[in-house]
Design an enzyme around this catalytic site. Structure first.
Site, mmCIF file in Angstrom:
data_model
loop_
_atom_site.group_PDB
_atom_site.id
_atom_site.type_symbol
_atom_site.label_atom_id
_atom_site.label_comp_id
_atom_site.label_asym_id
_atom_site.label_seq_id
_atom_site.Cartn_x
_atom_site.Cartn_y
_atom_site.Cartn_z
ATOM 1 N N ASP A 279 38.956 32.146 78.514
ATOM 2 C CA ASP A 279 39.234 31.945 77.090
ATOM 3 C C ASP A 279 39.134 30.465 76.762
ATOM 4 O OD1 ASP A 279 39.795 34.628 76.998
ATOM 5 O OD2 ASP A 279 41.940 34.347 77.319
ATOM 6 N N ASP B 256 38.603 36.686 82.904
ATOM 7 C CA ASP B 256 37.802 36.199 81.779
ATOM 8 C C ASP B 256 38.178 34.747 81.492
ATOM 9 O OD1 ASP B 256 40.348 36.583 80.681
ATOM 10 O OD2 ASP B 256 39.763 38.543 79.898
ATOM 11 N N ASP C 96 53.456 30.810 77.089
ATOM 12 C CA ASP C 96 54.671 31.305 77.746
ATOM 13 C C ASP C 96 55.103 30.493 78.968
ATOM 14 O OD1 ASP C 96 52.437 32.351 79.027
ATOM 15 O OD2 ASP C 96 53.011 34.444 78.807
HETATM 16 P P1 ATP Z 1 45.780 37.936 82.776
HETATM 17 O O1 ATP Z 1 44.583 37.794 81.886
HETATM 18 O O2 ATP Z 1 45.585 37.620 84.190
HETATM 19 O O3 ATP Z 1 46.445 39.240 82.566
HETATM 20 P P2 ATP Z 1 46.761 35.826 81.124
HETATM 21 O O4 ATP Z 1 47.878 34.843 81.288
HETATM 22 O O5 ATP Z 1 45.386 35.279 81.002
HETATM 23 O O6 ATP Z 1 46.876 36.853 82.309
HETATM 24 P P3 ATP Z 1 46.307 36.881 78.532
HETATM 25 O O7 ATP Z 1 46.975 38.021 77.844
HETATM 26 O O8 ATP Z 1 44.862 36.908 78.776
HETATM 27 O O9 ATP Z 1 47.095 36.718 79.891
HETATM 28 O O10 ATP Z 1 46.727 35.580 77.718
HETATM 29 C C1 ATP Z 1 46.015 34.359 77.756
HETATM 30 C C2 ATP Z 1 46.970 33.205 77.543
HETATM 31 O O11 ATP Z 1 47.625 33.306 76.283
HETATM 32 C C3 ATP Z 1 48.101 33.115 78.558
HETATM 33 O O12 ATP Z 1 47.710 32.454 79.726
HETATM 34 C C4 ATP Z 1 49.149 32.342 77.793
HETATM 35 O O13 ATP Z 1 48.865 30.974 77.772
HETATM 36 C C5 ATP Z 1 48.977 32.883 76.390
HETATM 37 N N1 ATP Z 1 49.850 34.043 76.125
HETATM 38 C C6 ATP Z 1 49.543 35.345 76.304
HETATM 39 N N2 ATP Z 1 50.558 36.137 75.958
HETATM 40 C C7 ATP Z 1 51.530 35.314 75.528
HETATM 41 C C8 ATP Z 1 52.838 35.517 75.012
HETATM 42 N N3 ATP Z 1 53.334 36.746 74.890
HETATM 43 N N4 ATP Z 1 53.562 34.425 74.675
HETATM 44 C C9 ATP Z 1 53.049 33.191 74.796
HETATM 45 N N5 ATP Z 1 51.838 32.926 75.269
HETATM 46 C C10 ATP Z 1 51.077 33.961 75.627
HETATM 47 MG MG MG Z 2 43.576 36.408 80.512
#
Ligand code: ATP
Ligand code: MG
Length: 464
Positions: free
Chosen positions: A70, A68, A148
């Protein structure tokens, strides 16, 4: 002086971010979804900063299709809402806005403040340092700092086709390295889920975890216990359905993180029998995910916890409990123990129980029961589970084969299959009753005449 010169060469303002042009990063605006592009354009037209951010940018740069897209913006949730016809503010720990663009829903987040700085209120933490609330808006720079990993803090602007990079995320991406922004141990304490994310993302991206980022994991693994169970369940499900579940669980185990997750997972993976079964289940799940087929969380958790049910069941039987009540008690005990750590939703728990409850019943291959089994709502999942138990060597392969054949067979064949499995005493009585009928075909026909072999067997039992 030299640093200034290099910064200028890289497009970086002194102490500012690196603004990377398309020629260097290679992401074309067509690569991001229509919806997210339109959201960014609209917000920018209204005078706000807006970017595609996080996992989508990372995945595009790594050559992976993003799940997705964001968007992060300088607009507050209310300001975002006013820019779009179909937008809804969703409030949990931090308010976000869901903007609907055609079929797509784009998640829009306001830049978050880097709590703990002089001009922003300190985030509320528990006594382990876990952030309980952090709903402070901030600048893009602060937003980047509270993400993160460096590769997750890249901001893509589809209008200018530039990537803004505050933490050398692009360089880490090219080195295939997952590096925590800031002081790793502090960041894990703020949110222990980041430890699981490190393992999951490294497996997904096939990256190595930077040594400094990896080091605190063993020591801080216990903090996972403080994470609210519902969040842990969501994260565990993400991990298990990532298509790299086996790799993830092996890393979790290597880092000592599996204890807090599924408290019984360590027991499971340390038993040779259990390990084979769990490995098969995870391989199977990963294959399904990669082929784009759906996976069932109930099935998945049922496999992960099965060996523990077997252990409890044996213990209860050894203590004098009758087999079936002992089995149900073992199921409840295992699920109960997990529920404390992992808020397995009620629906998933009910699926798990359905699948487990079928297993002892597969032992009965005569009488009325097998037909009844076919009607059970989770029969197919239960049979898949049985096939996997057979493959791992836990049950006789012939048993699983029999049930697969029984499912595929027509009525006549089913009746014959049941008769072949009927206890010898029943067969003898049956033969006596049908004296004039000389062969098996007659017996099957007789069984069919009473609609099922089990009914025929029952009738035969009543004969003098
Ligand atoms: P995926 O969607 O592939 O599982 P993602 O990194 O996009 O991985 P999401 O949960 O969609 O994970 O989070 C979007 C963004 O928000 C991350 O890329 C990161 O920048 C931030 N993020 C998510 N969780 C955390 C956290 N626990 N601490 C800090 N930043 C976070
Ligand atoms: Mg994501």
């Amino acid at each position: 002086m030299i640093r200034k010169f290099i910064s200028r060469l890289l497009g970086r303002k002194p102490s500012g971010p690196c603004v990377i042009p398309h020629a260097r990063h290679g992401i074309r605006r067509e690569a991001v979804s229509n919806g997210s592009r339109r959201v960014v354009e609209t917000l920018q037209d209204n005078g706000y900063q807006a970017f595609v951010v996080g996992g989508a940018v990372r995945d595009l740069l790594a050559g992976i299709r993003p799940k997705d897209f964001d968007v992060a913006t300088s607009a507050t949730p209310e300001q975002v809402r006013q820019c779009f016809r179909r937008a809804r503010i969703i409030g949990r720990r931090f308010q976000i806005v869901h903007v609907t663009m055609g079929q797509e829903t784009v998640e829009v987040t306001t830049f978050r403040g880097h709590h703990g700085q002089q001009d922003t209120p300190r985030a509320q933490t528990d006594d382990q340092g876990r952030v309980l609330r952090d709903n402070v808006f901030g600048s893009q720079k602060e937003d980047a700092a509270r993400r993160d990993f460096t590769v997750n803090a890249l901001y893509y602007d589809p209008v200018t086709e530039t990537v803004t990079d505050y933490h050398q995320g692009l360089a880490d991406l090219e080195r295939k390295t997952l590096r925590m922004i800031g002081h790793p141990a502090t960041r894990y304490r703020e949110d222990p889920v980041r430890m699981l994310r490190a393992v999951r993302l490294a497996a997904k991206l096939d990256f190595s975890i930077d040594a400094e980022t990896l080091r605190p994991l063993g020591e801080l693994a216990g903090l996972i216990e403080n994470v609210p169970p519902s969040r842990l369940f969501d994260e565990m499900l993400k991990l298990l359905s990532s298509g790299h579940a086996l790799k993830c669980l092996r890393s979790l185990r290597a880092e000592g993180l599996h204890h807090g997750l599924l408290p019984l997972l360590d027991v499971i993976v340390e038993q040779p029998q259990g390990e084979r079964f769990v490995t098969l289940a995870l391989e199977n799940t990963d294959r399904r995910v990669r082929e784009g087929r759906p996976i069932s969380p109930g099935f998945l958790f049922a496999t992960l916890l099965w060996n523990e049910v077997l252990i409890q069941w044996e213990a209860l039987k050894a203590g004098g409990e009758r087999p079936l009540p002992a089995f149900y008690q073992a199921m409840d005990e295992v699920l109960g123990a997990q529920a404390e750590k992992l808020a397995i939703t009620r629906r998933v728990a009910s699926d798990i129980k359905d699948i487990w409850a079928l297993q002892p019943r597969f032992e009965t291959r005569s009488g009325k029961r097998p037909h009844g089994m076919l009607e059970k709502p989770r029969f197919k999942a239960g049979l898949d589970f049985l096939l996997m138990r057979a493959e791992s060597g836990e049950v006789d392969a012939a048993l699983a084969q029999w049930w697969s054949d029984f499912l595929d067979a027509d009525g006549e064949t089913r009746a014959a299959m049941l008769l072949a499995q009927a206890p010898d005493t029943q067969k003898k009585r049956r033969r006596r009753k049908r004296k004039p009928a000389a062969d098996a075909t007659d017996a099957v026909e007789a069984a069919e005449a009473t609609d099922s072999a089990s009914a025929a067997t029952a009738a035969a039992t009543e004969c003098p």
